[in-house]
Design a protein around this motif. Structure first.
Motif, PDB file in Angstrom:
ATOM      1  N   ASP A 151     -35.760  55.117 117.181  1.00  0.00           N
ATOM      2  CA  ASP A 151     -35.982  55.933 118.237  1.00  0.00           C
ATOM      3  C   ASP A 151     -35.222  55.453 119.209  1.00  0.00           C
TER       4      ASP A 151
ATOM      5  N   LYS B 117     -40.805  67.565 108.681  1.00  0.00           N
ATOM      6  CA  LYS B 117     -41.815  67.314 109.759  1.00  0.00           C
ATOM      7  C   LYS B 117     -40.674  66.317 110.469  1.00  0.00           C
ATOM      8  N   PHE B 118     -40.023  65.639 110.038  1.00  0.00           N
ATOM      9  CA  PHE B 118     -39.409  64.469 110.869  1.00  0.00           C
ATOM     10  C   PHE B 118     -38.456  65.214 111.718  1.00  0.00           C
TER      11      PHE B 118
ATOM     12  N   ARG C 297     -40.351  66.858 115.039  1.00  0.00           N
ATOM     13  CA  ARG C 297     -40.867  65.887 115.782  1.00  0.00           C
ATOM     14  C   ARG C 297     -40.515  66.236 117.420  1.00  0.00           C
ATOM     15  N   ASP C 298     -39.042  65.992 117.414  1.00  0.00           N
ATOM     16  CA  ASP C 298     -38.455  66.214 118.873  1.00  0.00           C
ATOM     17  C   ASP C 298     -37.121  66.676 118.741  1.00  0.00           C
TER      18      ASP C 298
END
Length: 174
Positions: A64, A92-93, A96-97
């Protein structure tokens, strides 16, 4: 299905994940266990295992960073392949953002490499054609030639070069 972040090689599921890691990736793309143990301590690094009904089904190892999330390694156990689990995990990953995502793939010189690239393209990743290489894991190896894939958009050659300059020293501990 849940993700569990591991921080130590003694954590539950680490040895199952490590065995999959060793089987899923060629030696020139893998860290040594001592290096992995050290890198687990970096707050930017995530060693996330995927657990479904108390069973280990895979992992996603990622970084990240300020402007990107970088998928270092991603694999599911053999029994879960071709069932849509990998696509579900990546979706889903992605959600996340809002950060862009980068990953690397082997050159499309074999059917398996082509299939891997096509899998990521079906999820929405773009194959960038800029020259890209990673430093050798061991001193007696040559740098490894790869391609970057990015989500949701292509990245420029300048952005790829900036990624290498800024983040390779962290990723590869150089």
């Amino acid at each position: 299905m849940k993700l569990i972040r591991l921080k130590h090689i003694s954590d539950k599921y680490f040895h199952k994940a490590w065995k999959l890691y060793e089987n899923a990736f060629p030696m020139e793309e893998r860290r040594l266990l001592n290096d992995q143990s050290y890198i687990l301590q970096n707050d930017s690094y995530h060693f996330d295992v995927l657990i479904d009904k108390d069973q280990f089904i895979g992992f996603i190892l990622w970084w990240d960073f300020d402007t990107y999330r970088y998928i270092d390694h991603f694999a599911t156990v053999l029994e879960q392949r071709n069932k849509g689990i990998g696509k579900l995990i990546l979706n889903k990953f992605i959600n996340r953002d809002a950060k862009s995502i980068i990953l690397e793939v082997e050159l499309p010189t074999s059917k398996i490499n082509d299939r891997r690239i096509q899998f990521y393209e079906r999820v929405g990743f773009k194959l960038n054609k800029h020259h890209y290489e990673i430093p050798p894991i061991k001193e007696d190896q040559s740098p490894l030639q790869l391609l970057l894939m990015s989500y949701p958009n292509f990245i420029s050659e300048k952005d790829a070069d900036l990624f290498v300059q800024k983040y390779h020293p962290i990723i590869f501990n150089k």
